[in-house]
Design a protein around this motif. Structure first.
Motif, short mmCIF file in Angstrom:
data_model
loop_
_atom_site.label_atom_id
_atom_site.label_comp_id
_atom_site.label_asym_id
_atom_site.label_seq_id
_atom_site.Cartn_x
_atom_site.Cartn_y
_atom_site.Cartn_z
N ARG A 86 32.93 -30.19 28.06
CA ARG A 86 33.94 -29.25 27.88
C ARG A 86 35.15 -29.78 27.82
N GLY A 87 35.39 -30.54 28.51
CA GLY A 87 36.79 -31.22 28.85
C GLY A 87 37.15 -31.97 27.64
N LEU A 88 36.42 -32.79 26.92
CA LEU A 88 36.55 -33.54 25.70
C LEU A 88 36.79 -32.55 24.59
N ILE A 89 35.76 -31.26 24.58
CA ILE A 89 36.26 -30.43 23.51
C ILE A 89 37.43 -29.70 23.51
N PHE A 90 37.55 -29.12 24.86
CA PHE A 90 39.02 -28.56 24.83
C PHE A 90 40.13 -29.53 24.75
N ILE A 143 32.84 -38.31 21.99
CA ILE A 143 33.45 -37.21 21.14
C ILE A 143 32.70 -37.19 20.02
N HIS A 144 32.44 -38.16 19.34
CA HIS A 144 31.35 -38.34 18.08
C HIS A 144 29.99 -37.89 18.57
N LYS A 145 29.31 -38.29 19.76
CA LYS A 145 28.24 -37.68 20.16
C LYS A 145 28.11 -36.00 20.21
N ILE A 146 29.06 -35.57 20.74
CA ILE A 146 29.30 -34.17 20.85
C ILE A 146 29.07 -33.61 19.53
N LEU A 147 30.02 -33.89 18.50
CA LEU A 147 30.11 -33.31 17.10
C LEU A 147 28.72 -33.58 16.57
N ARG A 148 28.16 -34.89 16.56
CA ARG A 148 26.73 -35.05 16.10
C ARG A 148 25.69 -33.94 16.43
N CYS A 149 25.54 -33.89 17.61
CA CYS A 149 24.77 -32.87 18.07
C CYS A 149 24.89 -31.52 17.72
N ALA A 150 26.01 -31.14 18.02
CA ALA A 150 26.64 -29.81 17.50
C ALA A 150 26.10 -29.44 16.12
N PHE A 151 26.44 -30.47 15.24
CA PHE A 151 25.99 -30.28 13.95
C PHE A 151 24.66 -30.36 13.71
N ASN A 152 23.82 -31.11 14.41
CA ASN A 152 22.26 -30.92 14.50
C ASN A 152 21.95 -29.71 14.72
N GLN A 153 22.36 -28.89 15.74
CA GLN A 153 22.20 -27.66 16.02
C GLN A 153 22.67 -26.80 14.81
N ALA A 154 23.71 -26.87 14.16
CA ALA A 154 23.84 -26.12 12.92
C ALA A 154 23.18 -26.09 11.93
N VAL A 155 22.44 -27.30 11.74
CA VAL A 155 21.54 -27.42 10.79
C VAL A 155 20.12 -26.61 11.12
N LYS A 156 19.90 -26.86 12.16
CA LYS A 156 18.68 -25.99 12.91
C LYS A 156 19.09 -24.63 12.65
N TRP A 157 20.31 -24.02 12.93
CA TRP A 157 20.56 -22.54 12.76
C TRP A 157 20.73 -22.51 11.43
N GLU A 158 20.65 -23.08 10.45
CA GLU A 158 20.78 -23.10 9.08
C GLU A 158 22.29 -22.52 8.77
N LEU A 159 23.33 -23.15 9.39
CA LEU A 159 24.71 -22.70 9.42
C LEU A 159 25.18 -23.64 8.11
N VAL A 160 24.46 -24.98 8.17
CA VAL A 160 24.84 -25.90 7.21
C VAL A 160 23.76 -26.80 6.73
N ALA A 161 23.72 -27.18 5.60
CA ALA A 161 22.76 -27.81 4.76
C ALA A 161 22.32 -29.29 5.59
N ARG A 162 23.22 -29.97 5.91
CA ARG A 162 23.06 -31.18 6.43
C ARG A 162 24.26 -31.66 7.44
N ASN A 163 24.02 -32.64 8.20
CA ASN A 163 24.84 -32.94 9.12
C ASN A 163 25.82 -34.03 8.66
N PRO A 164 27.04 -33.71 8.50
CA PRO A 164 28.11 -34.49 7.91
C PRO A 164 28.73 -35.55 8.75
#
Length: 468
Positions: A86-90, A143-164
């Motif tokens: 949360r600190g890194l995100i904020f 920070i990269h790990k956070i974004l990579r995992c978050a976009f993995n979830q975005a793919v699962k939630w079908e918000l994006v087609a692939r993890n950029p």
């Protein structure tokens, strides 16, 4: 209600929701394993029944991270992990790229962002001054790990087609080797140490391979140092909790997740609180056995606690802790760290941090057990054996010197200095004791023994052929 549909080798959680126009729509969230799908299905059904369900509908990185933390983080992360991420995100994601649309995120964009972070000055967190002028490659990789995992979830939630984020290049990190004390230095430090609490902490950490929080969270009901146990070599401590200071809002956000006990606050206005919580991993819950020397130290510490209780009576706050201050309240890591720093500075010892003692412990246990990784892993509580071998074991100069002596002996035919002392006569065989060669020749030159030996050998050959 939600259901799970298998599509090829993936699993989709399917549920119905009502959109902003009041129309019912169907949502599919795809997962790699059936276990992940079941977990998400249970969460969706629970939140729908309680009226707390929020449909993942992120359009920006800020929106995605909000959903990621509230849906994934709350259910998966430990308190310390949640607070750190949360600190890194904020501090470093939201202010810089939080408004960026998910459609705009590409590997090239992320690479430029990572490079720019190396020129960002770190924030002051919990009144701790940053050690570096700018963010390190290690922080950027986190920070990269956070974004990579978050976009993995975005793919699962079908918000994006692939993890950029997956294919974005991150700055390389140079790992500085952690300094540890060798046995000689450790003994010297213990001889110079006049602080009984620090001495006990150092001995427990090195003999039991404990983390700081595990050691400070030891309660007397988990300690077995009875006279019988000590005499039989079975004295032990059961590690089933750790002491940790956490933010109150994180505690509330995670609904006291894994918290076993919360200590009363000493300051009403404080933003943090001390807790006893479940260990770091499932394998961290373990029993560690005490050397007799350390077991006696623990016995003496328990006697000291009993004397303080008797002296203070009701004024002693009894939380049943092995490490407590004079009033019985829990002792925090900063007390041990300050005492260790003082010991090092006053006696010109090699500078190490307290966690380095755990590294020393693992290194020497691997050496003295001749590489028995599983027994050492049992002491350290690591979930993965490779952590013990790769991360926590250190190369000892003394072992490398011995390797050179062995190579000189085996390859060049020179006797090891430890095996032969200049000027000493060759060792003689004690009188009345036969060498192995003499015993073998005695057997073969005796006709009866030689015949019996040959018959036994032929019988073994016949048995071997029958078996094959």
């Amino acid at each position: 209600m939600a259901s799970i549909v298998k599509r090829r080798n993936r699993y989709s959680v399917v549920y119905t929701y009502t959109d902003e126009n009041g129309k019912k729509r169907q949502k599919w969230e795809t997962f790699a394993t059936n276990a992940d799908a079941k977990k998400r299905k249970a969460q969706v059904e629970f939140e729908q029944q309680n009226g707390t369900f929020i449909l993942p509908s992120a359009k920006t990185i800020h929106d995605l991270l909000e959903d990621y933390m509230s849906i994934y983080g709350v259910n998966t992360w430990a308190m310390s992990t949640y607070e750190a991420k949360r600190g890194l995100i904020f501090n470093y994601i939201d202010p810089l790229i939080g408004d960026m649309s998910l459609d705009e995120v590409t590997p090239r964009v992320m690479e430029k962002y990572y490079q720019s972070l190396l020129r960002v000055k770190p924030k002051v967190v919990n009144n701790k001054r940053p050690k570096n002028e700018y963010l390190t490659a290690h922080t950027v990789r986190e920070i990269h790990k956070i974004l990579r995992c978050a976009f993995n979830q975005a793919v699962k939630w079908e918000l994006v087609a692939r993890n950029p984020v997956v294919n974005a290049t991150v700055p390389k990190e140079e790992h500085a080797e952690r300094k540890i004390w060798d046995v000689e230095t450790f003994h010297k430090a213990l001889e110079l140490c006049d602080d009984d609490i620090l001495s006990l902490a150092l001995n427990l950490a090195v003999s039991c391979t404990l983390r700081m929080g595990e050691m400070l969270g030891i309660t007397l009901d988990c300690v077995d140092v009875s006279e019988k146990s000590v005499s039989e070599g079975r004295a032990s401590i059961f590690i089933d909790k750790e002491l940790q200071r956490v933010n109150r809002d994180v505690l509330e956000k995670l609904d006291n997740k894994d918290v076993l006990f919360t200590f009363p606050r000493t300051a009403v206005s404080g933003t943090t609180v001390l807790v006893l919580k479940a260990p770091k991993t499932k394998t961290s819950k373990r029993r560690v056995y005490l050397p007799k020397t350390v077991a006696i130290m623990v016995q003496e510490r328990i006697k000291e606690i009993e004397e303080i209780k008797e002296l203070l009576g009701d004024e002693y706050h009894d939380y049943n802790l092995l490490f407590a201050n004079a009033s019985g309240r829990p002792m925090e890591g900063q007390v041990i760290n300050r005492a260790l720093s003082k010991l090092i500075k006053e006696n010109d010892l090699p500078p190490v941090v307290f966690h380095s003692i755990r590294h020393s412990s693992i290194t020497y246990k691997l050496k003295w057990t001749e590489g028995d990784i599983k027994s050492v892993q049992g002491d350290s509580g690591h979930a993965r054996a490779d952590m013990v071998a790769d991360v926590y074991s250190h190369i000892l100069d003394e072992d490398r010197a011995i390797n050179a002596q062995r190579f000189d002996e085996k390859f060049y035919g020179n006797p090891s200095p430890s095996d032969e002392t200049p000027g000493d006569p060759p060792a003689e065989q004690p009188q009345g004791v036969l060498s192995m060669q003499e015993m073998l020749m005695g057997v073969l030159t005796n006709p009866e023994m030689s015949k019996a030996f040959q018959e036994f050998f032929l019988q073994q050959q016949a048995t071997s052929k029958t078996a094959t």
